[in-house]
Design a protein around this motif. Structure first.
Motif, mmCIF file in Angstrom:
data_model
loop_
_atom_site.group_PDB
_atom_site.id
_atom_site.type_symbol
_atom_site.label_atom_id
_atom_site.label_comp_id
_atom_site.label_asym_id
_atom_site.label_seq_id
_atom_site.Cartn_x
_atom_site.Cartn_y
_atom_site.Cartn_z
ATOM 1 N N GLU A 187 1.134 -1.147 -0.006
ATOM 2 C CA GLU A 187 0.153 0.080 0.075
ATOM 3 C C GLU A 187 1.006 1.235 0.064
ATOM 4 O O GLU A 187 0.609 2.321 -0.695
ATOM 5 C CB GLU A 187 -0.640 -0.097 1.307
ATOM 6 N N PHE A 188 1.907 1.271 0.732
ATOM 7 C CA PHE A 188 3.114 2.351 0.708
ATOM 8 C C PHE A 188 3.468 2.628 -0.647
ATOM 9 O O PHE A 188 3.335 3.821 -1.293
ATOM 10 C CB PHE A 188 4.142 2.193 1.766
ATOM 11 N N LEU A 189 3.969 1.681 -1.192
ATOM 12 C CA LEU A 189 4.353 1.703 -2.525
ATOM 13 C C LEU A 189 3.363 2.148 -3.829
ATOM 14 O O LEU A 189 3.597 2.962 -4.673
ATOM 15 C CB LEU A 189 5.015 0.448 -3.124
ATOM 16 N N LYS A 190 2.110 1.630 -3.427
ATOM 17 C CA LYS A 190 1.126 2.202 -4.387
ATOM 18 C C LYS A 190 0.806 3.582 -4.197
ATOM 19 O O LYS A 190 0.646 4.266 -4.983
ATOM 20 C CB LYS A 190 -0.363 1.403 -4.011
ATOM 21 N N ARG A 191 0.834 4.049 -3.008
ATOM 22 C CA ARG A 191 0.725 5.793 -2.708
ATOM 23 C C ARG A 191 1.928 6.272 -3.117
ATOM 24 O O ARG A 191 1.850 7.552 -3.571
ATOM 25 C CB ARG A 191 0.463 5.919 -1.302
ATOM 26 N N MET A 192 3.034 5.886 -3.222
ATOM 27 C CA MET A 192 4.164 6.429 -3.714
ATOM 28 C C MET A 192 4.583 6.154 -5.181
ATOM 29 O O MET A 192 5.808 6.289 -5.352
ATOM 30 C CB MET A 192 5.245 6.310 -2.730
ATOM 31 N N ARG A 193 3.790 5.585 -5.690
ATOM 32 C CA ARG A 193 4.233 5.316 -7.184
ATOM 33 C C ARG A 193 4.706 6.678 -7.974
ATOM 34 O O ARG A 193 3.832 7.578 -7.956
ATOM 35 C CB ARG A 193 2.960 4.823 -7.850
ATOM 36 N N HIS A 194 5.653 6.454 -8.629
ATOM 37 C CA HIS A 194 6.553 7.466 -9.458
ATOM 38 C C HIS A 194 7.010 8.676 -8.464
ATOM 39 O O HIS A 194 6.803 9.804 -9.068
ATOM 40 C CB HIS A 194 5.711 7.912 -10.434
ATOM 41 N N LYS A 195 6.964 8.287 -7.172
ATOM 42 C CA LYS A 195 7.491 9.403 -6.141
ATOM 43 C C LYS A 195 8.665 9.125 -5.589
ATOM 44 O O LYS A 195 9.053 7.971 -5.479
ATOM 45 C CB LYS A 195 6.306 9.861 -5.446
ATOM 46 N N THR A 196 9.041 10.123 -5.047
ATOM 47 C CA THR A 196 10.485 10.047 -4.139
ATOM 48 C C THR A 196 10.167 10.674 -2.523
ATOM 49 O O THR A 196 9.484 11.761 -2.415
ATOM 50 C CB THR A 196 11.516 10.732 -4.546
ATOM 51 N N ILE A 197 10.507 9.689 -1.673
ATOM 52 C CA ILE A 197 10.324 10.417 -0.177
ATOM 53 C C ILE A 197 11.702 10.547 0.210
ATOM 54 O O ILE A 197 12.572 9.447 0.308
ATOM 55 C CB ILE A 197 9.580 9.360 0.546
ATOM 56 N N ALA A 198 12.067 11.849 0.752
ATOM 57 C CA ALA A 198 13.352 11.790 1.264
ATOM 58 C C ALA A 198 13.358 12.512 2.823
ATOM 59 O O ALA A 198 12.634 13.199 3.223
ATOM 60 C CB ALA A 198 14.015 13.140 0.755
#
Length: 466
Positions: A187-198
């Protein structure tokens, strides 16, 4: 004659009343028997509908919140002079930032909820994730303390040390008036698809970064995850113990998770680049260069700082305070607490100014992670030997944050507060304590946390706000 007339009048009145009663009785009987007449009478259900649309009053308390004010252009133009003026008695006022210890208490609204009563839709209130309690959960931990060797530093994996008690792994945080979504890696990867968390901060930020990597993968080997640190200049320099950070990409969703080491969050500039032992200009009013260079690539940013703001760290790191490009000479500003206050507010203010250019960015300032040294500090015999979970209580009852500097900094900005201080304060048994791999005899680590452990909860609260 008069007496007869009087009796006749009374008889007429009695007859009239009797006629009226008979007519009323007949009318009521006809009303009940006639469907057409009955259709004009309000039913019990109709009375219920009327009751439902009456606004329900709930008790509320309205508390004043601090409105963050930006300094005017005129104040900005003369700010350097104010920094350097030794006659300025209150440096905080000269800087245009709230004083130390300023507390912001958010307003709350509480009322009794009747589940059987339908109400008109009301505006959804943000959840105060920092207010609640720790509860036992047999589903914890979220990953194995013996695993996750791909991401988790051995010095923080307490199950690989000599520690024998692991009750600290078996709790989850429950906010008071809302439910946190269950964290799953998918679910985390789904919410962060094509995104970057720093994550940008100190070693506690690094712990939160490693915690997230373990949570996403479940602690299982993940050879498909790519090391993309070079894209962000995160490579180990010659002679360095480690790089300035790490960055990994999950190819299935094109999600990048990175950490950059910046213990103070402000820009550090070597005063003599040709000298390996040079001191550094610590620009209190400028964000770390890494942030300015790569902010455009971030979708979620989590900042933290705090534990390096002491004279020992300043001397060890050879940091010299600068403001407006000049060395700090004002004694009030040179105080550690004031300098930290200025930096935190400056960085948050700068991030807030970037939202117009990067409207999709979500930024968080994580509050201070508490230390639990007793009977001394790390180098003077301080310890944290307690192994009983929640020995000091399990609930956080206050609305405002213990970290008033962080709370005051984000107030009035688009940067959100990731408030973990009070809930972590209740978990003194979750530190590495004397079980650190590199610890010397009698030296305890009551700052960093065992993993899996408390930093996992920080990430769960973050996940709930994404």
């Amino acid at each position: 004659m008069k007496s007869g007339g009087l009796h006749k009048l009374k008889g007429n009145k009695l007859l009239s009343v009797l006629v009226i009663l008979i007519f009323a009785t007949f009318f009521i009987w006809a009303w009940e028997r006639n469907p057409l007449l009955a259709s004009f009478s309000p039913s019990i259900e109709q009375f219920d509908i009327i009751r439902q649309v009456i606004p329900i009053r709930t008790p509320s308390s309205t508390l004043s919140d601090y409105a963050h004010q930006e300094p005017s252009a005129e104040e900005d133009s003369s700010v350097v002079d104010k920094y350097q003026n030794p006659q300025v008695e209150n440096a905080d006022q000269a800087l245009g930032i709230p004083p130390l210890g300023f507390s912001t208490i958010s307003s709350t609204e509480k009322g009794k909820e009747n589940k059987d009563l339908k109400k008109e839709p009301i505006e959804k209130k943000d959840c105060n994730y920092a207010k609640g309690k720790w509860v036992a959960d047999e589903k914890r931990p979220l990953y194995s303390g013996f695993g996750c060797k791909q991401w988790l530093s051995e010095m923080w994996a307490c199950r690989l040390m000599k520690r024998k008690d692991f009750d600290y792994e078996s709790f989850r945080w429950q906010p008071e008036n809302c439910q946190m979504p269950e964290f799953t890696g998918s679910e985390f990867l789904k919410r962060m698809r094509h995104k970057t968390i720093a994550y940008v901060g100190d070693s506690l930020g690094r712990q939160q970064f490693q915690s997230l990597m373990c949570m996403i993968t479940g602690g299982e080997p993940s050879p498909e995850v790519e090391d993309v640190g070079r894209e962000y200049g995160l490579v180990k320099a010659r002679g360095a113990i480690r790089p300035d950070g790490w960055a990994y990409r999950f190819p299935s969703t094109n999600t990048t998770v990175l950490f950059y080491w910046s213990a103070s969050l402000c820009e550090l500039e070597p005063l003599n680049r040709s000298d390996p032992a040079t001191s550094y200009a610590m620009h209190l009013d400028r964000p770390a260069f890494f942030l300015k260079q790569y902010l455009y690539r971030f979708d979620v940013l989590v900042l933290n700082t705090g534990h390096h703001w002491n004279r020992g760290k300043f001397r060890g790191n050879r940091w010299e305070m600068y403001v407006g490009g000049m060395p700090v000479t004002n004694r009030k500003l040179a105080e550690i607490a004031t300098a930290k206050n200025l930096t935190v507010h400056s960085i948050v203010r700068w991030i807030d100014s970037q939202f117009t250019q990067y409207p999709g960015l979500k930024a968080f300032l994580r509050t201070l992670a508490p230390r639990h040294f007793v009977n001394g500090d790390w180098n003077t015999g301080g310890s944290c030997d307690n192994t009983v979970p929640l020995a000091g209580g399990s609930e956080v009852l206050q609305d405002g944050s213990i970290d008033t500097v962080a709370e005051g900094a984000v107030n009035g900005t688009g940067v959100k507060l990731l408030d973990i201080t009070a809930l972590s304060q209740l978990r003194d048994e979750g530190h590495i304590s004397k079980y650190s791999k590199k610890s010397s005899e009698g030296v305890h680590d009551c700052l960093h946390w065992c993993l899996p452990g408390v930093p996992d909860t920080w990430n769960e609260i973050l996940f709930a706000q994404l």
